[in-house]
Every structure is written in structure tokens, then in C-alpha cells.
Design a protein around this motif. Structure first.
Motif, mmCIF file in Angstrom:
data_model
loop_
_atom_site.group_PDB
_atom_site.id
_atom_site.type_symbol
_atom_site.label_atom_id
_atom_site.label_comp_id
_atom_site.label_asym_id
_atom_site.label_seq_id
_atom_site.Cartn_x
_atom_site.Cartn_y
_atom_site.Cartn_z
ATOM 1 N N GLU A 189 0.805 -1.217 0.000
ATOM 2 C CA GLU A 189 0.000 0.000 0.000
ATOM 3 C C GLU A 189 0.839 1.270 0.000
ATOM 4 O O GLU A 189 0.334 2.352 -0.295
ATOM 5 N N ASN A 190 2.139 1.148 0.339
ATOM 6 C CA ASN A 190 2.984 2.341 0.479
ATOM 7 C C ASN A 190 4.359 2.181 -0.153
ATOM 8 O O ASN A 190 5.287 2.917 0.183
ATOM 9 N N TYR A 192 6.737 0.150 -3.719
ATOM 10 C CA TYR A 192 6.693 -0.477 -5.044
ATOM 11 C C TYR A 192 7.270 -1.885 -4.975
ATOM 12 O O TYR A 192 8.168 -2.172 -4.180
ATOM 13 N N LYS A 220 -5.009 -5.877 2.182
ATOM 14 C CA LYS A 220 -4.563 -4.774 1.339
ATOM 15 C C LYS A 220 -5.085 -4.985 -0.084
ATOM 16 O O LYS A 220 -5.086 -6.115 -0.583
ATOM 17 N N THR A 222 -4.386 -2.294 -2.675
ATOM 18 C CA THR A 222 -3.893 -1.178 -3.484
ATOM 19 C C THR A 222 -3.097 -1.626 -4.700
ATOM 20 O O THR A 222 -3.388 -1.235 -5.830
ATOM 21 N N LEU A 223 -2.079 -2.451 -4.493
ATOM 22 C CA LEU A 223 -1.180 -2.854 -5.575
ATOM 23 C C LEU A 223 -0.596 -4.216 -5.249
ATOM 24 O O LEU A 223 -0.022 -4.402 -4.175
ATOM 25 N N TYR A 374 5.258 5.765 -0.419
ATOM 26 C CA TYR A 374 4.538 6.241 -1.600
ATOM 27 C C TYR A 374 3.033 6.100 -1.329
ATOM 28 O O TYR A 374 2.549 4.984 -1.127
ATOM 29 N N GLU A 375 2.326 7.191 -1.333
ATOM 30 C CA GLU A 375 0.896 7.149 -1.049
ATOM 31 C C GLU A 375 0.144 6.618 -2.261
ATOM 32 O O GLU A 375 0.282 7.135 -3.370
ATOM 33 N N GLN A 376 -0.614 5.552 -2.041
ATOM 34 C CA GLN A 376 -1.405 4.925 -3.102
ATOM 35 C C GLN A 376 -0.551 4.642 -4.357
ATOM 36 O O GLN A 376 -0.789 5.196 -5.432
ATOM 37 N N GLN A 378 0.766 3.286 -7.759
ATOM 38 C CA GLN A 378 0.012 2.836 -8.915
ATOM 39 C C GLN A 378 0.804 1.809 -9.720
ATOM 40 O O GLN A 378 2.031 1.923 -9.876
#
Length: 423
Positions: A189-190, A192, A220, A222-223, A374-376, A378
């Protein structure tokens, strides 16, 4: 049962969902339900329309934790004395449970571990589409709270292997040894992910790399590695027969959906019961491509050796388990104490292992005082960094580059040791 029936819009916001989060921590970490939440859970248990999976997961966590005197009053919604009479409890809570599952259900409710054959039978039921979602939630929750034994994992593993699609049979067509890379499917989530670059490292060392990925079961969302590989435009593996065609770059990527529709269905169940059941561990160590080495990670140090033992049960000859990677991923933390456990199967049977600590002098150049958050994050941005580093040995992000180089040094050291042991 349809996929829609397995999923709630906001599972963590229901009374039973909040109850699961409160008591489903672990046998020694759970706290008693506060009076207000206890009252809400009582109403939910009395409601015939409450979600069956959550009902089972809540009651399973409560039993594994051990109900307090106040929590025992919840048996008013089941039947007087239910918590003290296991067979009565199961018949009341799971009236549609097949008779053949009653001995296993009783054993779980009593707090006993299952033998391999019993766990295998349980796995066949869990992965089927038969009745009684309540028991599926209960069984997964009980084993999680009290922690699954290696025997239980092995039985569940054998059951999971029977759910593979025909393309992933007992034969491998690979022309070289395979390394399987597997990190938590819920991702990050924060930060890479660096998984494709680790796959590239393994390919350069002469191995075929297989990254196993799948949809996130939570917590989680997010990614994760599936998102990343989709943005990289890879062609996903559909059969072991495709392993006879070597791939440059990242190697092969296996999506759980292609491997086993039954395991993929459990992602929706996991989102509903909130806590991470046995599959969060099992899906990483399954070995459908018959890889020789597993590269995986754990956040909790106590699970590091367990993962190594499970890897041997799954047929790997060697394993590298990263502890305390960034958000539990395969990316090492540059500011916190992390390290690599390497283990090999010996001819005598027992594991032979070696630890490589991240704070060793040889890795000092990569250490930092803090991590960049890193917020959100991608998937598109992550994919860009991967492509840049793969082509140029650097990207536009110095922190990312430092972490990749640290990972290459750490895993390279571990692979050197494994190769020396397997030679």
C-alpha cells in the motif's frame, strides 16, 4: 453458490465483521468483546439473514480463543450449553453439514489438530461447492487463530493440488531448473514491488523464473504483483507445456485463476471473513510447475522456518524466505532489520539452513535511516520503474534503485549458498 453470495460490500463494517477483527487476532492476542459489540453480534447471530461465512468465522474465532463468561451468553442464539457440547453445537450451527464431515468438525471445535488424511478430507470439502458455508468459515477461522500445523498444511496442500486445471499435471516440460517467486498476494500500500527484477536476476543466473500471482484476498487491495504484471503486458502461463519455450526478461507468470478456479473462488470468501486464513500461506508454497527453488517472504519471524518446512513438503529442493521485507513483500527493507533464511533438503531428510542478515557489513552500503513511503502506489508507475531498471540498470527513483541492488546482493548471496549445497 455464486461468487456474489460469497462477497459482502463492506465485510469489515458488519457487526460480525467487527467481531472477527476484534477476536480473530490469535489465541494469545485476542481481547474480549466489549459489551456494545457483544450485543450487536448477538443480534447478528439471531438474524437468519446474516452472512453464513461471517457467522462461521466469528464463532470459529471465538471457540479458538476461548469464550469468556460474558461471551458464552451468545449461546442463547444457538442453544443452551452449546459451547460445552461440541456435537450439539455443530448440529445447531451447521445443520446442512454432510455426515462424513461431522468427526472432523467435532475435532476442530474441540481444539484438536487434524491428521494429514483428515486435513486432506477437509480440504476437499473446503474447495468444493457443496452446502454449509458456515462450516467453511468456521474451519478456516479455527485453524488460523490457533495456527495450522504442518500436517494440516500438507493435507490441505494435497487437496489443493487436486483442484489444478489439467494443464498443470505431474509433468514439467521446462528445459532448465525453475525458481518460483511468491510474495503475499495482497501486495503493498505504500511501496513499489520489485518482483519482475528478481525474476530477471534468476533468469540471468540460468534458471527459469515463474512468478505466482493472484487476486488480493485482503487486507490490502492497493497494488499487488498481478496488477504489476498486467501493466507490464506479460503473457500468463496456461499450462506446464509452455515451459519448454524459454522466455527472456521476467520469465513466466502464473495467475491463480488459471491454475485453480477453486482457489480463485476462495479469494471472495477470504474478503468476507476478513482475516487471512490458511490459503494466504498455502498459495505461496504450492508448486504446480515443479520448481526446484522457492523464493518467498514472511513478515512474522516465527513463520520463517515454517515456510521453509512447507516448501520441502511441496517438493522444492531449496527455499529462500525473506523476513520483514517491505510490507511483507520480496523487497528488502533498507532501514529495518530484515534477513534471508536459506534452506535445502538433505539426502538424510532434515533441513540444512543458513541465515543471511541484512545488517551484515557486506550490505552496509544499501542501508538507510528510513523508508520512502509512496501514497497509493500505482501499477502503471511501478511498471515504468521496472522497465527503466531492466533496460538501463537504473530508474528515475534512486530509492527504488537502491532497494533493487540490495535485493540483488542479498538474494544473490543466498543463491550462491544454495547452489553450493545442491552441487
Amino acid at each position: 453458490m455464486s461468487t456474489l453470495d460469497l462477497t459482502l460490500d463492506s465485510p469489515a463494517q458488519t457487526a460480525l465483521g467487527r467481531g472477527i477483527k476484534h477476536i480473530g487476532i490469535g489465541k494469545y492476542g485476542s481481547k474480549p468483546l466489549p459489551p456494545e459489540l457483544l450485543a450487536e453480534c448477538r443480534r447478528a447471530l439471531a438474524d437468519p439473514d446474516s452472512n453464513a461465512l461471517q457467522r462461521g468465522a466469528f464463532l470459529g474465532a471465538l471457540l479458538a480463543k476461548g469464550p469468556t463468561d460474558d461471551e458464552k451468553t451468545l449461546e442463547d442464539t444457538i442453544g443452551k450449553g452449546a459451547f460445552d457440547h461440541q456435537t450439539f453445537f455443530i448440529n445447531k450451527v451447521c445443520p446442512d453439514l454432510p455426515d462424513g464431515m461431522l468427526p472432523i468438525a467435532t475435532k476442530l471445535v474441540r481444539g484438536h489438530n487434524l491428521q494429514v488424511s483428515e486435513a486432506e478430507q477437509l480440504g476437499d470439502y473446503l474447495f468444493s461447492e457443496g452446502d454449509c458455508e458456515t462450516f467453511r468459515g468456521m474451519a478456516a477461522s479455527i485453524m488460523r487463530v490457533r495456527h495450522e500445523s504442518n500436517e494440516e498444511y500438507y493435507g490441505l496442500m494435497r487437496a489443493a493440488e487436486r483442484t489444478y486445471t489439467p494443464g498443470f499435471g505431474p509433468i514439467s516440460c521446462a528445459d532448465r531448473p525453475l525458481v518460483q517467486l511468491a510474495e503475499p498476494f495482497d501486495g503493498v500500500e505504500n511501496s513499489y514491488l520489485i518482483t519482475p527484477l528478481l525474476a530477471q536476476l534468476m533468469q540471468k543466473r540460468g534458471y527459469g523464473a515463474v512468478s505466482v500471482v493472484g487476486r488480493s484476498g485482503g487486507p490490502k487491495f492497493t497494488l499487488n504483483a498481478l496488477d504489476l504484471y498486467m501493466h507490464l503486458g506479460v503473457q500468463f502461463l496456461q499450462s506446464n507445456h509452455e515451459l519448454d519455450t524459454p522466455l527472456d526478461g521476467y520469465g513466466w507468470v502464473l495467475d491463480q485463476k488459471a491454475l485453480s478456479p477453486a482457489l480463485n473462488r476462495w479469494v471472495d470468501r477470504r474478503r468476507t471473513i476478513i482475516k487471512r486464513p490458511f490459503l494466504a500461506t498455502l498459495e505461496k508454497v504450492l508448486n504446480p510447475c515443479h520448481a526446484r527453488i522457492l523464493v518467498t517472504s514472511v513478515f512474522h519471524i516465527t513463520y520463517q522456518m515454517k515456510m521453509a518446512e512447507l516448501a520441502m513438503l511441496a517438493g522444492f529442493d531449496a527455499v529462500m524466505v525473506l523476513k520483514r521485507g517491505l510490507e511483507g513483500s520480496l523487497a528488502p527493507s533498507t532501514s529495518r532489520a530484515c534477513g534471508l533464511l536459506c534452506a535445502v533438503r538433505t539426502r538424510q531428510g532434515p533441513l540444512f539452513f543458513q541465515h543471511f542478515e541484512g545488517d551484515a557489513p557486506g550490505f552496509a552500503a544499501y542501508r538507510t535511516d528510513s523508508e520512502t513511503a509512496y501514497e497509493q502506489p500505482q501499477a502503471a508507475d511501478n511498471a515504468l520503474l521496472i522497465r527503466q531498471f531492466m533496460k538501463q540498470e537504473q530508474s528515475d527513483d534512486p530509492d527504488f534503485d537502491n532497494r533493487v541492488r540490495y535485493a540483488q546482493a542479498l538474494y544473490g548471496r543466498g543463491l550462491d549458498w544454495i547452489e553450493s549445497q545442491l552441487a
